[in-house]
Scaffold this active site. Sequence first.
Site, PDB file in Angstrom:
ATOM      1  N   HIS A  16      12.826 -18.978  21.139  1.00  0.00           N
ATOM      2  CA  HIS A  16      11.862 -19.544  20.184  1.00  0.00           C
ATOM      3  C   HIS A  16      11.080 -18.413  19.497  1.00  0.00           C
ATOM      4  CE1 HIS A  16      11.813 -23.152  23.135  1.00  0.00           C
ATOM      5  NE2 HIS A  16      12.409 -23.579  22.042  1.00  0.00           N
ATOM      6  N   LYS A  40      10.736 -38.370  26.318  1.00  0.00           N
ATOM      7  CA  LYS A  40      11.061 -37.271  27.223  1.00  0.00           C
ATOM      8  C   LYS A  40       9.966 -37.073  28.261  1.00  0.00           C
ATOM      9  CE  LYS A  40      13.280 -34.368  23.756  1.00  0.00           C
ATOM     10  NZ  LYS A  40      13.174 -33.121  23.024  1.00  0.00           N
ATOM     11  N   ARG A  89      21.726 -22.589  18.558  1.00  0.00           N
ATOM     12  CA  ARG A  89      22.415 -21.639  19.437  1.00  0.00           C
ATOM     13  C   ARG A  89      23.929 -21.798  19.358  1.00  0.00           C
ATOM     14  NH1 ARG A  89      18.913 -23.965  24.278  1.00  0.00           N
ATOM     15  NH2 ARG A  89      19.606 -25.740  23.046  1.00  0.00           N
ATOM     16  N   SER A 127      14.869 -23.873  27.693  1.00  0.00           N
ATOM     17  CA  SER A 127      13.669 -24.034  28.515  1.00  0.00           C
ATOM     18  C   SER A 127      14.061 -24.545  29.903  1.00  0.00           C
ATOM     19  CB  SER A 127      12.692 -25.015  27.859  1.00  0.00           C
ATOM     20  OG  SER A 127      12.298 -24.529  26.600  1.00  0.00           O
TER      21      SER A 127
HETATM   22  O1  PNS Z   1      12.713 -28.859  21.003  1.00  0.00           O
HETATM   23  P1  PNS Z   1      13.392 -30.108  20.561  1.00  0.00           P
HETATM   24  O2  PNS Z   1      13.502 -31.058  21.709  1.00  0.00           O
HETATM   25  O3  PNS Z   1      14.694 -29.805  19.885  1.00  0.00           O
HETATM   26  O4  PNS Z   1      12.446 -30.776  19.461  1.00  0.00           O
HETATM   27  C1  PNS Z   1      12.770 -32.027  18.907  1.00  0.00           C
HETATM   28  C2  PNS Z   1      11.737 -32.453  17.848  1.00  0.00           C
HETATM   29  C3  PNS Z   1      10.333 -32.434  18.431  1.00  0.00           C
HETATM   30  C4  PNS Z   1      11.806 -31.499  16.684  1.00  0.00           C
HETATM   31  C5  PNS Z   1      12.140 -33.887  17.379  1.00  0.00           C
HETATM   32  O5  PNS Z   1      12.321 -34.672  18.518  1.00  0.00           O
HETATM   33  C6  PNS Z   1      11.075 -34.535  16.503  1.00  0.00           C
HETATM   34  O6  PNS Z   1      10.883 -34.136  15.375  1.00  0.00           O
HETATM   35  N1  PNS Z   1      10.404 -35.563  17.059  1.00  0.00           N
HETATM   36  C7  PNS Z   1       9.397 -36.301  16.353  1.00  0.00           C
HETATM   37  C8  PNS Z   1       9.853 -37.736  16.101  1.00  0.00           C
HETATM   38  C9  PNS Z   1      10.716 -37.823  14.857  1.00  0.00           C
HETATM   39  O7  PNS Z   1      10.336 -37.396  13.781  1.00  0.00           O
HETATM   40  N2  PNS Z   1      11.920 -38.389  15.002  1.00  0.00           N
HETATM   41  C10 PNS Z   1      12.824 -38.544  13.859  1.00  0.00           C
HETATM   42  C11 PNS Z   1      13.886 -37.486  13.841  1.00  0.00           C
HETATM   43  S1  PNS Z   1      14.902 -37.722  15.267  1.00  0.00           S
END
Ligand code: PNS
Length: 157
Positions: A16, A40, A89, A127
């Site tokens: 990150h 989650k 990745r 992570s």
């Molecule tokens: O680190 P991650 O788990 O890849 O992050 C995921 C994240 C937080 C970017 C994604 O889950 C997110 O944007 N969540 C907010 C809810 C949302 O907007 N959902 C619509 C797109 S799936």
Amino acid sequence: MTAVFPGSFDPITCGHMDIIERASQFADRLIVAVLRNSDKTFTFSAAERVDLIKESVRELSFVDVISFDGLLVDFLKQNDIHLIIKGVRTVKDYEYEQQIAWINKNLWADAETLLMPTNQKYAYLSSSIVKEIAAYNGDISTMVPDCVKRTLLNSSQ
Ligand code: PNS
């Protein structure tokens, strides 16, 4: 231009950090947006994840760290931000992130997503892997910022 780097960051890793540092080439302000609540289960609370990122980026003046809830596009609209940056990745990551980028574009046409290949030396990192290694007292020095290392090793004792 301001960009958002959204994620769970449970906790932040060197992968990150590499994306954050490289993002300075095209964003003059970067908001690291930490997902607060979702289906989650997180190891660290949103406040702890934010604090660990703040400590890790304390020397990067173009970075702000906040937590958010709800749809990412709503956060973007509220803050008049149009650019989302995500690290990828592997091909598997790419397929997933492409789908999310399409969803976000569908929800808000003004949202653009920039997918950045992670630095190859961190391509194996996640992570969850870092947490597992720390749980067995393995060496995570090259994988996470120092503050994360201290926190993980303290919590595994
Ligand atoms: O680190 P991650 O788990 O890849 O992050 C995921 C994240 C937080 C970017 C994604 O889950 C997110 O944007 N969540 C907010 C809810 C949302 O907007 N959902 C619509 C797109 S799936």
